[in-house]
Structure formats: C-alpha cells, structure tokens
Motif scaffolding. Structure first.
Motif, PDB file in Angstrom:
ATOM      1  N   ASP A   1       0.804  -1.222   0.000  1.00 25.00           N
ATOM      2  CA  ASP A   1       0.000   0.000   0.000  1.00 25.00           C
ATOM      3  C   ASP A   1       0.840   1.278   0.000  1.00 25.00           C
ATOM      4  O   ASP A   1       1.976   1.293   0.491  1.00 25.00           O
ATOM      5  CB  ASP A   1      -0.894   0.014   1.241  1.00 25.00           C
ATOM      6  CG  ASP A   1      -1.722  -1.254   1.367  1.00 25.00           C
ATOM      7  OD1 ASP A   1      -2.312  -1.658   0.353  1.00 25.00           O
ATOM      8  OD2 ASP A   1      -1.771  -1.827   2.473  1.00 25.00           O
TER       9      ASP A   1
ATOM     10  N   PRO B   1      -0.475   6.189   3.858  1.00 26.62           N
ATOM     11  CA  PRO B   1      -1.571   7.165   3.951  1.00 26.62           C
ATOM     12  C   PRO B   1      -1.111   8.599   4.240  1.00 26.62           C
ATOM     13  O   PRO B   1      -1.884   9.532   4.023  1.00 26.62           O
ATOM     14  CB  PRO B   1      -2.438   6.619   5.089  1.00 26.62           C
ATOM     15  CG  PRO B   1      -2.147   5.162   5.133  1.00 26.62           C
ATOM     16  CD  PRO B   1      -0.696   5.050   4.775  1.00 26.62           C
TER      17      PRO B   1
ATOM     18  N   ILE C   1      -2.130   5.602   9.385  1.00 28.65           N
ATOM     19  CA  ILE C   1      -2.562   4.221   9.156  1.00 28.65           C
ATOM     20  C   ILE C   1      -3.675   3.861  10.137  1.00 28.65           C
ATOM     21  O   ILE C   1      -3.534   4.041  11.343  1.00 28.65           O
ATOM     22  CB  ILE C   1      -1.374   3.251   9.306  1.00 28.65           C
ATOM     23  CG1 ILE C   1      -0.365   3.480   8.176  1.00 28.65           C
ATOM     24  CG2 ILE C   1      -1.858   1.802   9.294  1.00 28.65           C
ATOM     25  CD1 ILE C   1       0.897   2.635   8.288  1.00 28.65           C
TER      26      ILE C   1
ATOM     27  N   VAL D   1      -2.903  -2.530   6.492  1.00 27.85           N
ATOM     28  CA  VAL D   1      -2.143  -1.585   5.664  1.00 27.85           C
ATOM     29  C   VAL D   1      -0.652  -1.879   5.797  1.00 27.85           C
ATOM     30  O   VAL D   1      -0.092  -1.828   6.896  1.00 27.85           O
ATOM     31  CB  VAL D   1      -2.440  -0.132   6.058  1.00 27.85           C
ATOM     32  CG1 VAL D   1      -1.575   0.828   5.235  1.00 27.85           C
ATOM     33  CG2 VAL D   1      -3.917   0.180   5.861  1.00 27.85           C
TER      34      VAL D   1
ATOM     35  N   GLN E   1      -8.690   3.049   2.955  1.00 32.91           N
ATOM     36  CA  GLN E   1      -7.570   2.260   3.446  1.00 32.91           C
ATOM     37  C   GLN E   1      -7.860   0.769   3.549  1.00 32.91           C
ATOM     38  O   GLN E   1      -6.955  -0.055   3.464  1.00 32.91           O
ATOM     39  CB  GLN E   1      -7.110   2.789   4.803  1.00 32.91           C
ATOM     40  CG  GLN E   1      -6.388   4.117   4.745  1.00 32.91           C
ATOM     41  CD  GLN E   1      -5.678   4.439   6.046  1.00 32.91           C
ATOM     42  OE1 GLN E   1      -5.193   3.565   6.748  1.00 32.91           O
ATOM     43  NE2 GLN E   1      -5.626   5.721   6.366  1.00 32.91           N
TER      44      GLN E   1
ATOM     45  N   GLN F   1      -7.818  -2.064  -0.980  1.00 32.12           N
ATOM     46  CA  GLN F   1      -7.964  -0.607  -0.996  1.00 32.12           C
ATOM     47  C   GLN F   1      -8.566  -0.181  -2.331  1.00 32.12           C
ATOM     48  O   GLN F   1      -8.517  -0.923  -3.310  1.00 32.12           O
ATOM     49  CB  GLN F   1      -6.614   0.086  -0.793  1.00 32.12           C
ATOM     50  CG  GLN F   1      -6.002  -0.175   0.567  1.00 32.12           C
ATOM     51  CD  GLN F   1      -4.835   0.755   0.878  1.00 32.12           C
ATOM     52  OE1 GLN F   1      -4.213   1.340  -0.001  1.00 32.12           O
ATOM     53  NE2 GLN F   1      -4.538   0.901   2.160  1.00 32.12           N
TER      54      GLN F   1
END
Length: 230
Positions: free
Chosen positions: A65, A68, A75, A80, A124, A167
């Motif tokens: 991923d 974020p 996160i 994630v 997420q 996601q």
C-alpha cells in the motif's frame, strides 16, 4: 525502442535489496508488443530523468500500500502494509514521467499510487475484494463508463475481472476521471482524457489472465498501451 518494440519501464516490488516483481508484467508487455524492464529503485533525480528519457512508456505494477501520509491520514488498519522506499521511488518517477507526457499504465497498487500522486485519496481497507479463486478466474463484474477508455478498448461496458485488493480510490486525483465501477460503486478504473498520450489505471490484474483464449479485454489493454508507447 528495441527491434520495433517500445521499451516499457516497470515500477515493481522489492524484497529488501532484491527485485520481487512477478514476470507476468514483463510477459504481458511482450504479448502487447513491447519489451518490459524492471527499473532499479532510485531516489536520484538525474537517474530518474534518464529512466524517463530511455523508456517509451511506464507501467506502475501491483504491490503493498501507499503510505496514507501522502493523502493526509495516519494508518488506520492492521492490514495496511507500506514500503517507504517504494513510495519515494514511485513518487519521484511520477513527478518526472507526468510532465514528459510519456504513456502510463497502472495496475492494482498502480491505480492507487497514481491517484495519490495526483492529489487523490484512498479507502484504506475494504472487504470482499480479495478473491480465493486462482488469479486467472474472473468473478468480479465491472461496469465500464460508456465512451471511456476501458469501454473503447474492450468494445463493451460489462466485463468480468479478477480482484486481489483491499484498498480503492476514494477521492479522485486532479484531472482523473472514473472509468469503471464495481457492483458496490467502488472506482475500478481511471483515466485522464486530456493527457497527451495515454494515462489509464485499473484495480484488477489483467497481466494474470491475458493468455486465456476466452479473454475479451486484458490483452487489448496491453496492446493499446504499447501502441501509445510507439
């Protein structure tokens, strides 16, 4: 260009200091008429600029991923998984590729990272989008937008694809247009209509099943991308 095959730079995965990118991305580039090479990670601007000059197009592949933090969040889920070095590399490369107008194809993580580098955000974590069937099975129905990139490439708006993600695109990046949706309404493909060559990204993995005789869209995606790279 190598023997009339456009050179495709693949932004791939790593395992420590080793390349960990499945051969299927290179195989799909070859089947589409191109020659794919996995680019070594770098954060050196001059090297990145040489990559952009050398390659005729770029494929952003699947993988872990995007952190974020790049869309203003922390996160939120244990699921994630991030790779700071990959984020640094891809962000630098996108910032060099995009102004140059070179063709871009994003797959799975690729749609997510491109969306984030263009100012968008992600959900997420979502559920029921990681299939247990083998990768060449396509249980997920998609509806492509009439007149969009995917509908034009596939020649139809109703498709079935595979699904291996947790996601999805949440807020679209600047200039991007949603191009296909899942049954639940998640964005499954995006493109930029006014990009000078080809900027298209998808959530599914067509590189896994392009070889199937009953395939009606995945190989067409790679051929359209490679044609743009010419």
């Amino acid at each position: 260009m190598i023997n009339d095959r456009p050179l495709i730079g693949i932004l791939g995965s790593r395992d420590g200091d080793k390349d960990h990118t499945p051969f299927r991305y290179q195989n799909a580039a070859w089947a589409g008429g191109g020659f794919g090479i996995v680019l070594p990670f770098t954060t050196d601007e001059k090297t990145a600029e040489e990559y952009v000059s050398l390659c005729d197009g770029f494929m952003f592949s699947g993988g872990v991923d995007v952190d974020p933090k790049y869309y203003g969040e922390e996160i939120q889920f244990d699921s994630v998984e991030v790779d700071p070095q990959r984020d640094d590399f891809e962000k630098l490369m996108f910032e060099k590729i995009y102004p140059a107008g070179k063709p871009i194809l994003g797959i799975c993580r690729g749609i997510q990272s491109i969306n984030v580098w263009m100012g968008g955000s992600l959900y997420q974590h979502i559920v029921n989008h990681r299939q247990k069937l083998s990768g060449d099975e396509r249980p997920q129905p998609l509806t492509a937008v009439e007149g969009g990139m995917l509908a034009r490439i596939a020649g139809k708006t109703d498709l079935h694809v595979n699904s291996f993600h947790h996601q999805n695109v949440k807020v679209l990046g600047k200039g991007l247009v949603a191009d296909a949706y899942s049954e639940e309404g998640y964005v499954e493909a995006v493109w930029q209509p006014d990009y000078p060559t080809f900027l298209f990204a998808i959530q599914f993995h067509p590189e896994i099943y392009f070889w199937r005789e009953d395939d009606d869209h995945s190989l067409k995606i790679f051929k359209a991308f490679v044609d743009a790279c010419r």
